[in-house]
Structure formats: C-alpha cells, structure tokens
Design a protein around this motif. Structure first.
Motif, mmCIF file in Angstrom:
data_model
loop_
_atom_site.group_PDB
_atom_site.id
_atom_site.type_symbol
_atom_site.label_atom_id
_atom_site.label_comp_id
_atom_site.label_asym_id
_atom_site.label_seq_id
_atom_site.Cartn_x
_atom_site.Cartn_y
_atom_site.Cartn_z
ATOM 1 N N VAL A 6 0.843 -1.144 -0.061
ATOM 2 C CA VAL A 6 0.000 0.084 -0.044
ATOM 3 C C VAL A 6 1.001 1.073 0.001
ATOM 4 N N MET A 7 0.353 2.288 -0.850
ATOM 5 C CA MET A 7 1.131 3.560 -0.808
ATOM 6 C C MET A 7 0.327 4.654 -0.196
ATOM 7 N N ILE A 8 0.851 5.399 0.691
ATOM 8 C CA ILE A 8 0.293 6.444 1.370
ATOM 9 C C ILE A 8 0.860 7.803 0.876
ATOM 10 N N VAL A 9 -0.002 8.628 0.141
ATOM 11 C CA VAL A 9 0.407 10.054 -0.156
ATOM 12 C C VAL A 9 0.136 11.017 0.539
ATOM 13 N N ILE A 15 -0.860 11.966 9.597
ATOM 14 C CA ILE A 15 -1.595 11.013 8.791
ATOM 15 C C ILE A 15 -1.276 9.979 8.340
ATOM 16 N N ARG A 16 0.118 10.073 7.734
ATOM 17 C CA ARG A 16 0.954 9.009 7.158
ATOM 18 C C ARG A 16 1.152 8.067 8.123
ATOM 19 N N LEU A 17 1.573 8.376 9.523
ATOM 20 C CA LEU A 17 2.113 7.528 10.547
ATOM 21 C C LEU A 17 0.728 6.723 11.108
ATOM 22 N N LEU A 18 -0.521 7.366 11.136
ATOM 23 C CA LEU A 18 -1.762 6.732 11.359
ATOM 24 C C LEU A 18 -2.084 5.524 10.564
ATOM 25 N N LEU A 19 -2.002 6.119 9.454
ATOM 26 C CA LEU A 19 -2.378 5.035 8.263
ATOM 27 C C LEU A 19 -1.241 3.824 8.233
ATOM 28 N N GLU A 20 -0.152 4.220 8.243
ATOM 29 C CA GLU A 20 1.061 3.438 8.235
ATOM 30 C C GLU A 20 0.756 2.554 9.343
ATOM 31 N N GLU A 21 0.363 2.562 10.539
ATOM 32 C CA GLU A 21 0.082 1.909 11.533
ATOM 33 C C GLU A 21 -1.178 0.742 11.525
ATOM 34 N N ILE A 22 -2.211 1.397 10.979
ATOM 35 C CA ILE A 22 -3.336 0.540 10.574
ATOM 36 C C ILE A 22 -2.875 -0.563 9.455
ATOM 37 N N ILE A 23 -2.335 0.005 8.456
ATOM 38 C CA ILE A 23 -1.933 -0.904 7.383
ATOM 39 C C ILE A 23 -0.847 -1.929 7.854
ATOM 40 N N LYS A 24 -0.073 -1.679 8.563
ATOM 41 C CA LYS A 24 0.892 -2.630 8.991
ATOM 42 C C LYS A 24 0.583 -3.605 9.988
ATOM 43 N N SER A 25 -0.228 -3.295 10.849
ATOM 44 C CA SER A 25 -1.112 -3.921 11.841
ATOM 45 C C SER A 25 -1.784 -4.970 11.023
ATOM 46 N N GLU A 26 -2.558 -4.736 9.795
ATOM 47 C CA GLU A 26 -2.968 -5.786 9.113
ATOM 48 C C GLU A 26 -2.203 -6.856 8.313
ATOM 49 N N GLY A 27 -0.840 -6.562 8.239
ATOM 50 C CA GLY A 27 0.078 -7.279 7.708
ATOM 51 C C GLY A 27 0.597 -6.917 6.441
ATOM 52 N N HIS A 28 0.256 -5.572 6.155
ATOM 53 C CA HIS A 28 0.642 -5.314 4.762
ATOM 54 C C HIS A 28 1.769 -4.317 4.637
ATOM 55 N N ALA A 29 2.417 -4.323 3.702
ATOM 56 C CA ALA A 29 3.668 -3.369 3.631
ATOM 57 C C ALA A 29 3.347 -2.006 3.158
ATOM 58 N N VAL A 30 4.151 -0.740 3.595
ATOM 59 C CA VAL A 30 3.638 0.391 3.210
ATOM 60 C C VAL A 30 4.791 1.083 2.741
ATOM 61 N N THR A 31 4.642 2.053 1.775
ATOM 62 C CA THR A 31 5.453 3.256 1.289
ATOM 63 C C THR A 31 4.632 4.412 1.513
#
Length: 122
Positions: A6-9, A15-31
């Motif tokens: 998942v890429m967050i822009v 906002i980036r950190l919040l989304l990153e935390e949500i996405i990583k906790s679901e087991g996905h990689a984040v850019t």
C-alpha cells in the motif's frame, strides 16, 4: 493472506503515521510519499496494490496524480482523502480508479475495513 503493498501519499506526517500503523497491523507493507510527484516516480518503478492519496498535495495534487496514472494505463485502486470531500468527489467523478473517498478526519475502523476490502478485491 499474502501481505499486499500500500502506498500512502500525504504531506501531513501525522496522517501518514496513523495510516501506516493501521496498514502494517493488518500485515501489509507500506510506502509513504509526501507529494504526488514523488509518488508518481515511485509507482512507475514499482506499483503498489492500493493507493491512499490526499486530495490536496504540494507539487502535484491527488487529482493530478491519479489522472496521470490512469492516462498512462496504470490502474491502481485508490482511496482519496480530503477535508473537502464533496469538492474532491465532484472533481474525481471521471476517474475510474477512485474506489472510495475518506472525509478527513476519518474513522480509523472505517479506514481499516475499507483498505482490507479493497485489497481483498484485487
């Protein structure tokens, strides 16, 4: 389920950190990227499975980013975030990759659910 990318822009670090935390906790990689230009360049090297893009961005805004990607045939399911959700949804009506619009501030659980649903559909 295999982890997706998942890429967050967004130009707001919070906002980036919040989304990153949500996405990583679901087991996905984040850019994460701060502006549309940076995102565009990275996507052309390696496309993510899902984009979460802020509407208002420096250098190249969310609309311009999504439109440029679609014009070159890069179709990535996208969640658009905006403090001006109505304006954003009107402007992005013609963009087929925009699957969802989050009005800011968004609900964390809604965000988690939507992100997971779109990744499962891929």
């Amino acid at each position: 389920m295999m982890g997706k990318r998942v890429m967050i822009v967004d130009d707001q670090i919070g906002i980036r950190l919040l989304l990153e935390e949500i996405i990583k906790s679901e087991g996905h990689a984040v850019t994460a990227c701060e502006n549309g230009k940076e995102a565009f360049d990275k996507i052309n090297k390696e496309a993510p499975d899902l984009l979460v893009v802020d509407y208002k961005l420096p250098i190249m805004d969310g609309y311009a980013l999504i439109k440029s990607l679609e014009e070159q045939g890069t179709n990535i399911p996208t969640i658009l975030m905006s403090g001006l959700a109505d304006e954003a949804s009107k402007k992005c009506e013609g963009l087929s990759t925009v699957k969802n619009i989050f009005a800011k501030p968004f609900n964390v659980e809604d965000a988690r659910e939507t992100i997971n649903r779109l990744l499962l559909e891929k």
